[in-house]
Structures are given as structure tokens and as C-alpha cells.
Write an enzyme that holds these catalytic residues in place. Sequence first.
Site, PDB file in Angstrom:
ATOM      1  N   SER A 116     -31.960  81.975  81.869  1.00  0.00           N
ATOM      2  CA  SER A 116     -31.212  82.578  80.596  1.00  0.00           C
ATOM      3  C   SER A 116     -30.674  83.841  80.534  1.00  0.00           C
ATOM      4  O   SER A 116     -30.186  84.498  81.532  1.00  0.00           O
ATOM      5  CB  SER A 116     -32.055  81.931  79.340  1.00  0.00           C
ATOM      6  OG  SER A 116     -31.084  81.864  78.391  1.00  0.00           O
TER       7      SER A 116
ATOM      8  N   HIS B 275     -32.284  73.081  79.055  1.00  0.00           N
ATOM      9  CA  HIS B 275     -32.448  74.516  79.073  1.00  0.00           C
ATOM     10  C   HIS B 275     -33.860  74.951  79.152  1.00  0.00           C
ATOM     11  O   HIS B 275     -34.664  74.621  78.408  1.00  0.00           O
ATOM     12  CB  HIS B 275     -31.554  75.131  78.017  1.00  0.00           C
ATOM     13  CG  HIS B 275     -31.609  76.719  78.448  1.00  0.00           C
ATOM     14  ND1 HIS B 275     -30.690  77.210  79.559  1.00  0.00           N
ATOM     15  CD2 HIS B 275     -32.126  77.668  77.672  1.00  0.00           C
ATOM     16  CE1 HIS B 275     -30.769  78.533  79.599  1.00  0.00           C
ATOM     17  NE2 HIS B 275     -31.371  78.890  78.516  1.00  0.00           N
TER      18      HIS B 275
ATOM     19  N   GLU C  54     -15.664  69.270  61.162  1.00  0.00           N
ATOM     20  CA  GLU C  54     -15.065  70.525  61.066  1.00  0.00           C
ATOM     21  C   GLU C  54     -15.037  71.158  62.397  1.00  0.00           C
ATOM     22  O   GLU C  54     -15.513  72.323  62.639  1.00  0.00           O
ATOM     23  CB  GLU C  54     -15.963  71.415  60.084  1.00  0.00           C
ATOM     24  CG  GLU C  54     -16.108  71.072  58.748  1.00  0.00           C
ATOM     25  CD  GLU C  54     -16.866  71.761  57.830  1.00  0.00           C
ATOM     26  OE1 GLU C  54     -16.550  73.079  57.689  1.00  0.00           O
ATOM     27  OE2 GLU C  54     -17.724  71.391  57.149  1.00  0.00           O
TER      28      GLU C  54
END
Length: 508
Positions: A209, A467, A361
Site C-alpha cells: 500500500s 487489500h 449522492e
Amino acid sequence: MRRSCVAVVLAALSVGVRSYDNVPQVTVAQGALQGHYLTSRKGRQFVGFQGVPYAKPPLGEMRFRSPETPDSWPGVREATQYAHICIQRSIFAKQVDITGSEDCLYLNVFTPRVSVDPDGKLDVMVWFHGGGFVSGAGSFYGPEHLLDEDIVLVTVNYRLGPIGFLSTGDAAAPGNFGLKDQVAALRWVHDNIEVFGGNSESVTLFGESAGGSSVHYHMLSPLSRGLFHRGISQSGTALCTWALAANGSSEQQAKKLATLLDCPTKPNTDLVECLRTKDAADIIATDKQFMEWHVDPLIPFKPVTEPAGMQDVFLHAEPMQLLQQSPHPIPWLTGINSGDGALKAAPIYEKAELVAELNAEFERVAPITMFYGEVTAPNVAAEISQRIRAFYFKEQPIGNETLHKVVDMYTDSFFLRAADEAVRIQLSRNLLAGHDASIYYYYFAYRGPHSFSELFGDPTRDFGVCHADELIYLFPSARIFGNFTATLEEEQMADCLIHMWTNFARTG
């Protein structure tokens, strides 16, 4: 197990050593260290030296400055316990409290032997942890798995959050202090690793990462040249949207931080001097004031391009420009996990209201959560949002039925696009320049009984190969997931992955 192994597709002489009452000791540039014996996953004895300072504590006037060489110490320093982690709050692990210390620039060395060996020096692997440049520590990643192999392992702490990545865009606080900490650690390794049995001419950087992006940054930075010889970037490259501040945004973030802590916003020298007087925990505690939707944007203080003409510049141009010019021609292993995007999908699906907001949204939320709102005008961001929604969801509302499409969207946006582009550009530049440095591109698709999606958010659903899931096999995970016994297949996957990673460290 053969199929599981194929799921990961792939296209350390010692000096200054003393022994007193069988307690391992070495002497580094700063003084003598006393370590202790540990036991690997398969019962092998090895030696650990923990909490070793590689730079002076970055306190007081040293805050927001490049690291300096550590002081020497008298006598023998005990190195049998991990040092403080760098001060942080982990939004990824949903950590409520602020933990750690600003006095945190320490590393850990684990080696099969501290003795003269006729077979020569051992290859060295230096681990940079992930955590979005806001959280994590070297001590979170135990050595018990990798020390089944004949390598020297080094794990490193580096400054995080605004303490590590504040930038005013000028000499007052040029930024990238956390990355410069990593360079200081690499210099320490280069100068000292042979007393631990390691080979300073065979150093492999690896990280996941933000740690993976860090490794790639070192391949682009002139400060790191000559300090390492191979790189492994797991689910992170320098081209990730979350790994670089947009032009001008770091200065705005610095001014916002100053305002929140009652410091002047100009001139920048006064802003930085004021922030040096503030308690580090108060600085870290402003993190929630930067969140616009849930915990997004995840990383308010990022690596930056630094002003030209200054000393100690880590990143003098944007990564894309540096990549297209002359990446460090060394063997590179990089790739992603098939469900890397579960890092974001799991916390969203943990709360039904967040799924509903993402659906209702999308044009407001998507630019915030996927970072492109930082680099595009509102009308352009709106068009991008519309095209993303149409591509992944067609006319379908975002809900339980689209969980894996949300995972795919974040996998592509956060990790895959950047990895793919970096591999293609770096390969083409290597070929054009006549370099024969190999690039290996992997895809990790093994799902065991446990997944980091359990920690990132909803523990009840299968989000795929999340991940960080490959870390379950490279490092001990019982402390993360509680007491459990690995299955035979998990043990085989650990053997498979550890063999590939350490073989790359030996041979490239």
C-alpha cells in the site's frame, strides 16, 4: 495448492560481533547493541535487535525537518523491545484513540546469524509498512515467517500524517519528511547491516500500500540511489491517486491545519514555527476536520513534489514525469490483490446509510472518495462521476447486489490503473534505454478463511481478496485475527509467497 500458488502470477560476513553469556551482541556505528533469540514459524532460532535508532528524535525544532544522524551511546544498548510507534490514529482499523510518540525513528533487524559465515553475506529485505501515510509501524509485522529463510529482515518506523507529510510548498516545510526518514533508514542499513550478517550490496525494498508506493518512490528519487538493488511494490505505486498531493493542495492543507490550531497562516515560516510549539497529539487530532464524507478523503497529507534548488530534495518532479524520464533500472516486482478495493467497500457496506448515500449522492461522493475532485474542475468531476457510474453500475442502483462492483470500482481507481500504467511505462523506458532490469507483474487471488475486510468494515460478508490479504501469509496474523490455527492450504500459500519474495530478493 498448485492452483493457489499460481494465483500469484509472476510474468545475508559479519564484523564487530561479540558474545557474552550467549547473548547476541553487535557493534554498529553508534555503539554496541544487545539482542535476543527468537523462534521462527517452523522452529528455527534467529536473532532480533529491536528499537534501534536510525535518526535523532525529530522533536522540537527538528519537527518538520529532514532526519539527522543518530547520536552514539555509551556501553551496551539493550535492543530486545520494540520502540514507540510513530504518533497516529488509524482510520483504517477504526482506531478511536491517538497512540504512539513523536520519538519514533527506530528500526528492527532480524537475522539468522551474527557470526562469520563461510557461505558469505545474506541478502537483506527492508520492509516499509502501509497505512496510507497516516498509520502503521514496523513492529506490526513480525519476522517469524520470513526468518524461516536465509535473509536479513529490517522493519522501519517513519513519521506519519501531518507530522510526516506537512508541506508549505517552500523551504519553511518542503514536505516528504516520512519518505526522507526511510532514506535515513536505508543509509543506516547500508552502513551497518554487515555486522548483522547482511550484504549491503544486495538490499531489496518491499512494502504494501503506502509502503509499496514508497518503494516505487525510492526508485524515482535521487536521494535513494545506490542504497538498494531490487524493489517489491505490493498494491501501491507512485502513480496511485492517493499517493501524491495535487498541485497547490498541500499548501492549503497546511493553512487549514494552522487555522485549526490557532497559528498564523502567513508567512509560512511563522506558520511552521507556531506548529512546532503545538502538542503532536493535537496536530494528529485535527484529522477529522479534514473529512468530507465518512473518513474521506482518506489521506489529507500526502507526498509532494518539492521546490527546485533546495538541498535534500526527495521528489523534484511529479512521478509520471520521472517515470517517463529515467526510472532506476533495477528488478521490480509489483502487483495487486483481486479485491483490493474492499479496503473501501467493506467500511461502506458496514453501514447501510453509507451505501444509500453513495447511491443517492454519487456525483458528490465519488470525487471525494476517489480523489479526482482534488485535481479536476467541478463540471469535469461531474462528467467523470457519470461515466464511472455508467461503466460499473449501468442503470442499476448501488446496493447489496452491487457489492462486488463497488469493490471493482475501488480496486481499479485506487490500485489497478496505477499499477498497470507504471508497469507499461517503466517497461517501455527500460527497453528504450537498453536496460535489462526485469519487471514482474503479479495478481494475488487466493482467499483464505480470514480477510482484512473483517478489520476494515463489515465482517459478515465475503468481499473477495481484500487489500492487504497477502500479508496474512508473509507475516504472522494471529495477533490481528485472534487465536487461530492456519490450515494446511494457508501454510502452503505462506510457503509459496515467502519463497517467491525471498527468491526475488536473492536473484532479482
